[in-house]
Design a protein around this motif. Sequence first.
Motif, short mmCIF file in Angstrom:
data_model
loop_
_atom_site.label_atom_id
_atom_site.label_comp_id
_atom_site.label_asym_id
_atom_site.label_seq_id
_atom_site.Cartn_x
_atom_site.Cartn_y
_atom_site.Cartn_z
N PHE A 35 -0.68 -4.03 0.23
CA PHE A 35 -1.17 -5.11 -0.62
C PHE A 35 -2.47 -4.69 -1.28
N VAL A 36 -2.81 -5.36 -2.37
CA VAL A 36 -4.14 -5.29 -2.95
C VAL A 36 -4.66 -6.71 -2.97
N ILE B 213 1.53 -7.46 -4.04
CA ILE B 213 2.34 -6.79 -3.03
C ILE B 213 3.41 -5.94 -3.71
N PRO B 214 3.39 -4.62 -3.48
CA PRO B 214 4.42 -3.75 -4.04
C PRO B 214 5.80 -4.10 -3.46
N TRP B 215 6.83 -3.88 -4.25
CA TRP B 215 8.19 -4.29 -3.87
C TRP B 215 8.61 -3.75 -2.50
N ALA B 216 8.16 -2.54 -2.16
CA ALA B 216 8.58 -1.93 -0.89
C ALA B 216 8.06 -2.72 0.32
N ASP C 229 7.71 -6.39 -7.66
CA ASP C 229 6.35 -6.56 -7.14
C ASP C 229 6.00 -8.04 -7.21
N LEU C 230 5.25 -8.52 -6.22
CA LEU C 230 4.93 -9.94 -6.14
C LEU C 230 3.43 -10.18 -6.15
#
Length: 123
Positions: free
Chosen positions: A10-11, A91-94, A112-113
């Motif tokens: 996450f960022v 949040i990246p898709w992975a 990505d969310l």
Amino acid sequence: QQLLSKMATFVKTILTPGTGPIIKAKQKVTVSADLYLANGNVAIWSTHKKDGFLFPATGAFQYTAGVGGVIKGWDDGCLTMAVGETARLAIPWAYAYGAAGHPGFKIPGKADLIFEISVLDAK
């Protein structure tokens, strides 16, 4: 203020700092949250907003922190948050719903969310 996680799950951008304790694993956490697809800023789900979301106003959301009951990016990100804090988690898709997505929530694969989360309580 942004925090890039060590694992890049996450960022985090803090929107409002918290005044309470940091969430700990295995606590019951209550949040309000909004979910957006990062691509196009499509509003998917909200716990408290009645308009503008595909799945609006479900009421506060409760989960157990750090045990895998929510997607990895959410779990990891919220474990850095304090009670009273509001933050945006990218949040990246992975570390979200993966290659399959979440058809029930109309989230495509590899999406990505963005979550905007406010921690209301942790016990």
